[in-house]
Each structure stands twice: as C-alpha cells, then as structure tokens.
Design a protein around this motif. Sequence first.
Motif, mmCIF file in Angstrom:
data_model
loop_
_atom_site.group_PDB
_atom_site.id
_atom_site.type_symbol
_atom_site.label_atom_id
_atom_site.label_comp_id
_atom_site.label_asym_id
_atom_site.label_seq_id
_atom_site.Cartn_x
_atom_site.Cartn_y
_atom_site.Cartn_z
ATOM 1 N N ILE A 1 -21.951 -60.634 -75.948
ATOM 2 C CA ILE A 1 -22.045 -61.966 -76.535
ATOM 3 C C ILE A 1 -21.632 -61.947 -78.010
ATOM 4 C CG2 ILE A 1 -24.468 -61.848 -77.237
ATOM 5 C CD1 ILE A 1 -24.615 -64.755 -76.093
ATOM 6 N N PHE A 2 -21.754 -60.791 -78.663
ATOM 7 C CA PHE A 2 -21.404 -60.687 -80.075
ATOM 8 C C PHE A 2 -20.017 -60.121 -80.303
ATOM 9 C CE2 PHE A 2 -26.009 -60.279 -79.837
ATOM 10 C CZ PHE A 2 -26.396 -61.296 -80.670
ATOM 11 N N SER A 3 -19.337 -59.726 -79.252
ATOM 12 C CA SER A 3 -18.063 -59.027 -79.420
ATOM 13 C C SER A 3 -16.994 -59.866 -80.104
ATOM 14 C CB SER A 3 -17.553 -58.543 -78.068
ATOM 15 O OG SER A 3 -17.344 -59.643 -77.209
ATOM 16 N N ASN A 44 -25.453 -67.098 -88.037
ATOM 17 C CA ASN A 44 -24.101 -67.194 -87.505
ATOM 18 C C ASN A 44 -24.028 -66.701 -86.061
ATOM 19 O OD1 ASN A 44 -21.423 -67.981 -87.764
ATOM 20 N ND2 ASN A 44 -20.767 -65.974 -88.440
ATOM 21 N N LEU A 45 -25.094 -66.932 -85.300
ATOM 22 C CA LEU A 45 -25.132 -66.548 -83.893
ATOM 23 C C LEU A 45 -24.552 -67.657 -83.028
ATOM 24 C CD1 LEU A 45 -28.800 -65.217 -83.727
ATOM 25 C CD2 LEU A 45 -26.710 -63.843 -83.728
ATOM 26 N N PRO A 46 -23.949 -67.290 -81.899
ATOM 27 C CA PRO A 46 -23.553 -68.336 -80.951
ATOM 28 C C PRO A 46 -24.805 -69.088 -80.484
ATOM 29 C CG PRO A 46 -22.572 -66.222 -80.362
ATOM 30 C CD PRO A 46 -23.562 -65.951 -81.453
ATOM 31 N N TYR A 47 -24.704 -70.378 -80.300
ATOM 32 C CA TYR A 47 -25.861 -71.166 -79.884
ATOM 33 C C TYR A 47 -26.391 -70.740 -78.523
ATOM 34 C CZ TYR A 47 -24.744 -74.139 -83.830
ATOM 35 O OH TYR A 47 -24.497 -74.604 -85.088
ATOM 36 N N SER A 48 -25.570 -70.089 -77.735
ATOM 37 C CA SER A 48 -25.983 -69.640 -76.407
ATOM 38 C C SER A 48 -26.768 -68.325 -76.427
ATOM 39 C CB SER A 48 -24.758 -69.476 -75.507
ATOM 40 O OG SER A 48 -23.865 -68.531 -76.065
ATOM 41 N N THR A 49 -26.923 -67.706 -77.603
ATOM 42 C CA THR A 49 -27.634 -66.431 -77.704
ATOM 43 C C THR A 49 -29.111 -66.617 -77.384
ATOM 44 O OG1 THR A 49 -26.115 -65.695 -79.428
ATOM 45 C CG2 THR A 49 -28.184 -64.496 -79.229
ATOM 46 N N SER A 50 -29.633 -65.803 -76.486
ATOM 47 C CA SER A 50 -31.069 -65.827 -76.175
ATOM 48 C C SER A 50 -31.778 -64.781 -77.032
ATOM 49 C CB SER A 50 -31.304 -65.518 -74.695
ATOM 50 O OG SER A 50 -31.035 -64.152 -74.418
ATOM 51 N N TRP A 51 -33.103 -64.872 -77.099
ATOM 52 C CA TRP A 51 -33.859 -63.878 -77.856
ATOM 53 C C TRP A 51 -33.653 -62.497 -77.245
ATOM 54 C CZ3 TRP A 51 -37.486 -60.748 -75.703
ATOM 55 C CH2 TRP A 51 -38.018 -61.129 -74.474
ATOM 56 N N GLN A 52 -33.511 -62.414 -75.934
ATOM 57 C CA GLN A 52 -33.316 -61.124 -75.280
ATOM 58 C C GLN A 52 -31.942 -60.534 -75.637
ATOM 59 O OE1 GLN A 52 -35.808 -59.597 -73.293
ATOM 60 N NE2 GLN A 52 -34.485 -57.856 -73.761
ATOM 61 N N ASP A 53 -30.907 -61.390 -75.695
ATOM 62 C CA ASP A 53 -29.574 -60.929 -76.108
ATOM 63 C C ASP A 53 -29.632 -60.328 -77.512
ATOM 64 O OD1 ASP A 53 -28.378 -61.914 -73.759
ATOM 65 O OD2 ASP A 53 -27.908 -63.848 -74.704
ATOM 66 N N GLU A 72 -33.844 -75.704 -82.474
ATOM 67 C CA GLU A 72 -33.455 -77.005 -83.024
ATOM 68 C C GLU A 72 -33.623 -78.027 -81.905
ATOM 69 O OE1 GLU A 72 -32.602 -79.761 -85.637
ATOM 70 O OE2 GLU A 72 -32.432 -77.692 -86.257
ATOM 71 N N PRO A 73 -34.806 -78.633 -81.808
ATOM 72 C CA PRO A 73 -35.043 -79.606 -80.743
ATOM 73 C C PRO A 73 -34.022 -80.742 -80.784
ATOM 74 C CG PRO A 73 -37.083 -79.058 -81.865
ATOM 75 C CD PRO A 73 -35.956 -78.447 -82.660
ATOM 76 N N GLY A 74 -33.619 -81.164 -79.611
ATOM 77 C CA GLY A 74 -32.689 -82.273 -79.527
ATOM 78 C C GLY A 74 -31.233 -81.861 -79.434
ATOM 79 N N THR A 75 -30.944 -80.573 -79.597
ATOM 80 C CA THR A 75 -29.574 -80.108 -79.448
ATOM 81 C C THR A 75 -29.338 -79.670 -78.006
ATOM 82 O OG1 THR A 75 -30.136 -77.854 -80.100
ATOM 83 C CG2 THR A 75 -29.420 -79.341 -81.845
ATOM 84 N N ALA A 76 -28.083 -79.575 -77.616
ATOM 85 C CA ALA A 76 -27.741 -79.251 -76.231
ATOM 86 C C ALA A 76 -28.340 -77.920 -75.776
ATOM 87 C CB ALA A 76 -26.229 -79.233 -76.052
ATOM 88 N N LEU A 77 -28.266 -76.890 -76.600
ATOM 89 C CA LEU A 77 -28.787 -75.580 -76.223
ATOM 90 C C LEU A 77 -30.112 -75.247 -76.907
ATOM 91 C CD1 LEU A 77 -25.417 -73.620 -76.219
ATOM 92 C CD2 LEU A 77 -26.689 -74.479 -74.253
ATOM 93 N N GLY A 78 -30.573 -76.110 -77.788
ATOM 94 C CA GLY A 78 -31.873 -75.928 -78.428
ATOM 95 C C GLY A 78 -31.935 -74.839 -79.483
ATOM 96 N N SER A 79 -30.808 -74.389 -79.997
ATOM 97 C CA SER A 79 -30.781 -73.294 -80.949
ATOM 98 C C SER A 79 -30.220 -73.742 -82.298
ATOM 99 C CB SER A 79 -29.904 -72.163 -80.399
ATOM 100 O OG SER A 79 -29.680 -71.177 -81.373
ATOM 101 N N LYS A 80 -30.741 -73.133 -83.381
ATOM 102 C CA LYS A 80 -30.175 -73.350 -84.719
ATOM 103 C C LYS A 80 -29.050 -72.367 -85.013
ATOM 104 C CE LYS A 80 -33.975 -75.395 -87.254
ATOM 105 N NZ LYS A 80 -34.769 -75.335 -88.464
ATOM 106 N N GLY A 81 -28.815 -71.424 -84.114
ATOM 107 C CA GLY A 81 -27.764 -70.431 -84.339
ATOM 108 C C GLY A 81 -28.182 -69.308 -85.262
ATOM 109 N N CYS A 82 -29.506 -69.081 -85.357
ATOM 110 C CA CYS A 82 -30.019 -68.003 -86.191
ATOM 111 C C CYS A 82 -31.337 -67.508 -85.618
ATOM 112 C CB CYS A 82 -30.200 -68.462 -87.636
ATOM 113 S SG CYS A 82 -31.283 -69.887 -87.818
ATOM 114 N N GLY A 83 -31.773 -66.370 -86.095
ATOM 115 C CA GLY A 83 -33.017 -65.814 -85.582
ATOM 116 C C GLY A 83 -33.640 -64.824 -86.540
#
Length: 92
Positions: A1-3, A44-53, A72-83
Amino acid sequence: IFSNLPSVTLAMVRKSDSKLDVPLDELAEIEQGNGGNTRVFVGNLPYSTSWQDLKDHMRRAGDVLFCEILQEPGTALGSKGCGLVEFATAAA
C-alpha cells in the motif's frame, strides 16, 4: 500500500511541531535519535490505509505497541490520511 509513496510525513509526538519529509527507510534512524520518545505521527497516508496496514509496515522500524489511523467522520473512507504509531522502545 505504501510502495507508490516516495515518502511520508513524520513528526515526533512531543514538544515539537516540526515535520520531517523522509523516506521510509530512514525511519529507524529517526526513532533512535528522538531522545527516548516512542511515538511518531505519520502523515501523507493513502486514505484507504488501515491501522493494521500501518502497523505491519512500521514493524520494519521496531516493535509496534500501538497504531491508530486518525478519523475524519463524514468522509468516504473515514480517514484523515494520517496516524500515530507507538514503538516499544526508542531504539529500533
């Protein structure tokens, strides 16, 4: 996912607000030099990144105790793109 990402944005989660734009292979060096702090902000993570990834990826730098993708509630994937990632020790 990070490649397909040349780098991520990292910042020590402590007193500093500065962010570093570094290649992932330099993460271990950053962890060793952070003065004992074991938490890092990863941006700068892809929004599709899960905590496990993220956890699986960051294991290359050391033993991961905790990993969280900021929401980020209300977004399509629910992520802010960071962790946040917490390592067992500051030395990787």
